[in-house]
Design a protein around this motif. Structure first.
Motif: not given
Length: 335
Positions: A6-8, A300-306, A308-315
């Motif tokens: 929810y926070a994410l 499962l979604l957590g492992w898939l999205a793990l 994602l956040l640093p990639a988006l922040l890095g981009f």
């Protein structure tokens, strides 16, 4: 686990409003009757960022679909007009910015500019109406589904939509003070400072209508927080105005960014642990836990999205670093 997702979801949507907000704010400013050169300069300032900014919306929608399938279904059915308006606005802005450089005739480019203005207006109003509709509560039937879309046509939802429109316009003007050549900044800074009182009035009107609305008072679980956060939003706008007057566009942009992120925090924190509050029987309200997918699915979604956040922040960091400074190559005064 549900709280983390929810926070994410709130983080991704708030980031999208901050980043996509200055895209739409710049688009709204094209309606001011500026010269073709001025419009071109404004779109050049936002051009390197706008497609990357929309990635945050895609990510937020992905979290909504995967982690909160019940909420996704109710939003698409019970908030269909505003969701459709938001999507149409995003598409219009993207198409207008991409296609305005194709025709050589200035009249054709002006036509695409009007498309950008229309799309920006539609997106800003729709996102504000969505947040206002959530904060107001919805009519839920006994089976848990939203009954119709009539709840969107209330004075509070309209005021929330107009407040978001005003906030996004201020944010867009503030962004331009950070990106335009230094010689073009003073009139834009004056415009941004002049727009802040308009945004303050719009926020005040939405707050007063919320306090007077029986639906909003019944839906909000934490009244003190619901009053405190609008004060924080007003403070952010005043800080932005003061920073603009002192020639500190970086500070002003940070403050206007906070002003756009705060409404998402307000809605999420004021409704928790519910996400859809019933205006009828409180027992039919949809909680975050009920709206979330099963535990194994979230894991499962957590492992898939793990990654994602640093990639988006890095981009995003790379994009801002590569295109840092003003469009004439000079660095602005940030603080």
């Amino acid at each position: 686990m549900e709280l983390a997702w929810y926070a994410l979801l709130g983080l991704f949507f708030a980031t999208y409003l901050v980043l996509g907000g200055y895209d739409y704010g710049v688009g709204l400013l094209l309606a001011r009757g500026a010269t073709p050169a001025t419009r071109r300069a404004a779109l050049t300032a936002v051009g390197p960022f706008f497609l990357g900014n929309e990635v945050w919306l895609v990510a937020a929608v992905g979290i909504l679909f995967g982690a909160f399938p019940l909420l996704e279904g109710e939003l698409l059915s019970g908030f269909y007009p505003v969701v459709l308006g938001a999507v149409a606005g995003v598409v219009l802005v993207t198409a207008g910015v991409q296609l305005r450089s194709r025709p050589r005739a200035e009249s054709a480019r002006a036509g695409w500019d009007r498309v950008v203005v229309a799309g920006s207006t539609l997106a800003a109003l729709a996102w504000g109406a969505l947040l206002g509709g959530l904060l107001q509560g919805v009519p839920l039937r006994a089976d848990g589904h939203v009954a119709g879309v009539g709840h969107l046509f209330t004075p509070f939802v309209a005021a929330a939509a107009l407040a978001m429109l005003a906030l996004i316009t201020v944010h867009g003007a503030t962004f331009l003070t950070l990106r335009l050549p230094a010689a073009d900044v003073p009139p834009v800074a004056r415009l941004a400072r002049g727009l802040v009182p308009v945004a303050l009035a719009a926020v005040a009107a939405a707050t007063v209508l919320g306090l007077l609305s029986d639906r909003v008072r019944a839906a909000v679980a934490r009244p003190a927080l619901a009053v405190l956060l609008p004060f924080a939003l007003v403070t952010a706008l005043l800080v932005a105005r003061a920073a603009l007057g002192r020639g500190r566009p970086g500070m002003a942009f940070t403050a206007s960014s906070a002003a756009l992120a705060l409404p998402v925090l307000l809605v999420g924190a004021a409704l928790w642990p519910r996400v859809l509050v019933s205006t009828g029987d409180p027992g039919t309200s949809l909680t975050v836990a009920d709206a979330a997918a099963s535990g194994p699915t979230l894991s499962l979604l957590g492992w898939l999205a793990l990654p994602l956040l640093p990639a988006l922040l890095g981009f995003q960091a790379m994009c801002w670093w590569v295109f840092r400074g003003r469009t004439d190559g000079r660095a602005p005064v940030y603080w």
